[in-house]
Design a protein around this motif. Structure first.
Motif, PDB file in Angstrom:
ATOM      1  N   LYS A  89       3.921  -9.559   2.545  1.00  0.00           N
ATOM      2  CA  LYS A  89       4.063  -9.042   1.194  1.00  0.00           C
ATOM      3  C   LYS A  89       5.361  -8.254   1.104  1.00  0.00           C
ATOM      4  CE  LYS A  89       1.317  -7.091  -2.534  1.00  0.00           C
ATOM      5  NZ  LYS A  89      -0.023  -6.588  -2.920  1.00  0.00           N
ATOM      6  N   HIS A  90       6.210  -8.627   0.153  1.00  0.00           N
ATOM      7  CA  HIS A  90       7.473  -7.940  -0.055  1.00  0.00           C
ATOM      8  C   HIS A  90       7.235  -6.725  -0.945  1.00  0.00           C
ATOM      9  CE1 HIS A  90       9.995 -11.251   1.578  1.00  0.00           C
ATOM     10  NE2 HIS A  90       8.995 -11.999   1.148  1.00  0.00           N
ATOM     11  N   LEU A  91       7.506  -5.543  -0.411  1.00  0.00           N
ATOM     12  CA  LEU A  91       7.332  -4.281  -1.140  1.00  0.00           C
ATOM     13  C   LEU A  91       8.580  -3.441  -0.929  1.00  0.00           C
ATOM     14  CD1 LEU A  91       3.689  -3.237  -0.174  1.00  0.00           C
ATOM     15  CD2 LEU A  91       4.477  -3.678  -2.485  1.00  0.00           C
ATOM     16  N   VAL A 151      -1.886  -3.633   2.207  1.00  0.00           N
ATOM     17  CA  VAL A 151      -2.981  -4.582   2.051  1.00  0.00           C
ATOM     18  C   VAL A 151      -3.943  -4.459   3.230  1.00  0.00           C
ATOM     19  CG1 VAL A 151      -3.599  -7.019   1.879  1.00  0.00           C
ATOM     20  CG2 VAL A 151      -1.522  -6.190   0.761  1.00  0.00           C
ATOM     21  N   ALA A 152      -5.226  -4.275   2.912  1.00  0.00           N
ATOM     22  CA  ALA A 152      -6.256  -4.177   3.951  1.00  0.00           C
ATOM     23  C   ALA A 152      -7.181  -5.384   3.947  1.00  0.00           C
ATOM     24  CB  ALA A 152      -7.071  -2.898   3.766  1.00  0.00           C
ATOM     25  N   GLY A 153      -6.968  -6.309   3.011  1.00  0.00           N
ATOM     26  CA  GLY A 153      -7.790  -7.508   2.966  1.00  0.00           C
ATOM     27  C   GLY A 153      -8.282  -7.794   1.561  1.00  0.00           C
ATOM     28  N   LYS A 207      -6.946  -4.714  -6.600  1.00  0.00           N
ATOM     29  CA  LYS A 207      -6.158  -5.600  -7.455  1.00  0.00           C
ATOM     30  C   LYS A 207      -6.939  -6.895  -7.667  1.00  0.00           C
ATOM     31  CE  LYS A 207      -1.705  -5.252  -7.112  1.00  0.00           C
ATOM     32  NZ  LYS A 207      -0.291  -5.381  -6.630  1.00  0.00           N
ATOM     33  N   PRO A 208      -7.594  -7.029  -8.829  1.00  0.00           N
ATOM     34  CA  PRO A 208      -8.462  -8.189  -9.059  1.00  0.00           C
ATOM     35  C   PRO A 208      -7.709  -9.511  -8.964  1.00  0.00           C
ATOM     36  CG  PRO A 208      -8.841  -6.481 -10.707  1.00  0.00           C
ATOM     37  CD  PRO A 208      -7.608  -6.082  -9.952  1.00  0.00           C
ATOM     38  N   GLN A 222      -8.024  -7.885  -4.083  1.00  0.00           N
ATOM     39  CA  GLN A 222      -7.272  -7.452  -2.919  1.00  0.00           C
ATOM     40  C   GLN A 222      -7.451  -5.940  -2.790  1.00  0.00           C
ATOM     41  OE1 GLN A 222      -2.808  -7.269  -2.946  1.00  0.00           O
ATOM     42  NE2 GLN A 222      -3.018  -8.969  -1.511  1.00  0.00           N
ATOM     43  N   VAL A 223      -7.692  -5.469  -1.574  1.00  0.00           N
ATOM     44  CA  VAL A 223      -7.927  -4.044  -1.329  1.00  0.00           C
ATOM     45  C   VAL A 223      -6.678  -3.448  -0.680  1.00  0.00           C
ATOM     46  CG1 VAL A 223      -9.418  -2.333  -0.216  1.00  0.00           C
ATOM     47  CG2 VAL A 223     -10.396  -4.493  -1.039  1.00  0.00           C
ATOM     48  N   ILE A 224      -6.118  -2.461  -1.330  1.00  0.00           N
ATOM     49  CA  ILE A 224      -4.941  -1.747  -0.824  1.00  0.00           C
ATOM     50  C   ILE A 224      -5.401  -0.376  -0.358  1.00  0.00           C
ATOM     51  CG2 ILE A 224      -2.614  -0.942  -1.345  1.00  0.00           C
ATOM     52  CD1 ILE A 224      -2.932  -3.955  -1.751  1.00  0.00           C
TER      53      ILE A 224
END
Length: 485
Positions: free
Chosen positions: A372-374, A95-97, A80-81, A88-90
């Motif tokens: 993060k709200h998911l 989320v992984a960072g 996610k740019p 952001q790397v999912i």
């Protein structure tokens, strides 16, 4: 006995996502248990899954086409740019960072075990997996450690169909050139090609199709015409956003500023489908239209930097004038945060730490927080008594006096905020306009009479897409080419 086949493209936006959706619906109608899979996606248009994670919006649509609920295993890696060089790397929905592009390129091979794990889990419960590649396998500079295209295909033993886009021109060179630059072992996985987005008399391309087959040795699976109902399906890519605009039409004018990191813009799809709505994407360099009935600020993956971009365009001045004229404003998620007094990022989650002033149209303040709200939620719009479905996908906590004007209710909790005169409002819930009764009630406040059933329209479009694919692509041959995994 699960089989798989992969659709790769000669470039981005050649129509892979849409064709995969059509193939999935066509195969599901034949009685097959099918699943979509995309090893790696890059998009800020994400969907929340039933197992509490997030995947690319395209894979959620493909799951719908297949007749199953979206799951994080369908898109194990989502980028996610957040800036020109970082994202952001999912990983498997969580989320992984954050990584800069260079670091991700160096480390992406380490994500292959998670990709293959998700792929194998999907394979345990279906007859066929249709895999979608990302970008193009011809990007030889990205081949080392690749997990999105040929790297995945070779690791998982999945055959490939290569798809070109004739609407861009040069499709013969696209396909023949891809073969020319691929390694021998990668080329060995390609079983055929298809040409997408043809306009006009298809017979005029017969010689071109045959020339590709002669030069590559690959059979053709079809020359697929432009699908006219594509705009009725949720957009995946931000490049598709201008097509959502119907500037110059009649009815309620809704202006949507096109910000650099716009996210979850599927909120616009039901509005774009409304005959009585003139939805306008306002591109940089263009003022907000004075005749707008509603200015809609949608989500952002980088709220603070997008707020700076909003001001740099002078849209803050336009918005203030719109409010003074009695116009309405709605902010969703990041747009909601921008409308408040302040935004604070003490941990630098979006970049630099600190606090910035918001647009000041709502008496609320937002603090960015790591959680993060998911979630998927159901609720109501108390003013009209209509039912709602929506989803949360955000960081940040928003509080303030205008939260007393919360205008939605989800899972028994009040949601959102509104100004005292009710003309400026915001909420965190995405997807609310897909609920027909609520959308009709909301638009009625702007004089729009709606009879649209949005979800039925999506289903009709998916069935029409499946018919289109069945007519112009050799689906029987594709199923023969799929191999056991």
């Amino acid at each position: 006995m699960t089989k798989a086949i992969m659709i790769q493209g000669t470039g981005s936006n050649v129509g892979k996502s849409m064709i995969v959706a059509g193939l999935l619906r066509a195969c599901a109608r034949r009685g097959l248990q099918v699943r979509p899979f995309k090893p790696q996606n890059m998009s800020n248009n994400a969907a929340v899954t039933v197992n509490g994670g997030e995947i690319g919006r395209a894979q959620a649509l493909q799951a719908r086409a297949a007749g199953v609920e979206p799951h994080t295993d369908m898109n194990p890696i989502l980028l996610k740019p957040q800036s020109a060089t970082g994202a952001q790397v999912i990983v498997q929905g969580q989320v992984a960072g954050h990584q800069e592009a260079a670091a991700f390129g160096a480390n992406k091979a380490a994500l292959m075990p998670a990709v293959l794990q998700s792929f194998q889990r999907l394979a345990n419960d279906c007859d066929l997996i249709i895999v979608e590649g990302a970008g193009s396998p011809a990007e030889t500079n990205l081949r080392t450690g690749d997990i999105a295209n040929m790297g995945f295909a070779r690791a998982a033993g999945v055959p490939v169909i290569l798809m070109g886009d004739i609407d861009r021109g040069g499709v013969i060179a696209q396909i023949v050139g891809t073969q020319a630059v691929l390694e021998e072992d990668d080329n060995a996985l390609i079983r055929g090609f298809a040409v997408n987005k043809f306009r006009g008399d298809r017979s005029l391309f017969d010689k071109g199709r045959d020339d590709i087959a002669r030069r590559t040795g690959w059979p053709s699976l079809g020359v697929i015409p432009w699908f006219d109902s594509a705009h009725r399906l949720p957009a995946e890519d931000v490049m598709d956003l201008p097509a959502r605009s119907r500037s110059g039409g009649s009815g309620c004018v809704i202006a949507v500023p096109r910000l650099p990191r716009i996210a979850n813009f599927d909120d616009l799809d039901p509005l774009a489908a409304e005959p009585g709505v003139d939805l306008r994407m306002i591109m940089p360099g263009t003022p907000l239209p004075a005749e707008a009935d509603l200015v809609l600020l949608v989500g952002s993956k980088a709220t603070i930097s997008d707020l700076a971009a909003f001001r740099a365009e002078g849209w803050d001045i336009d918005l203030a004038a719109h409010v003074r004229r009695g116009g309405h404003v709605l902010g969703i998620c990041g747009g909601y945060q921008m409308l408040g007094r302040t935004l604070s990022d003490p941990d630098g989650l979006e970049g630099l730490t600190g606090m910035v002033e918001g647009l000041g149209h709502l008496e609320v303040d937002t603090i960015m927080a790591p959680l993060k709200h998911l979630s998927l939620k159901t609720g109501t719009h108390p003013a009209s008594g209509t039912a709602l479905e929506g989803y949360e996908i955000h960081i940040g906590e928003t509080t303030g006096a205008d939260c007393a004007g919360a205008w939605l209710s989800f899972d028994g909790l009040r949601e959102g905020a509104a100004s005292r005169n009710g003309r400026v409002s915001g909420c965190y819930m995405h997807g609310i306009f897909s609920s027909d009764a609520f959308r009709r009630a909301y638009l009625a406040g702007f004089g729009v009479e709606s009879a649209l059933s949005f979800e039925d329209g999506v289903e009709d479009a998916l069935n029409a897409l499946a018919d289109h694919v069945e007519q112009f692509m050799d689906v029987d041959f594709l199923l023969e080419l799929a191999e056991e995994i």
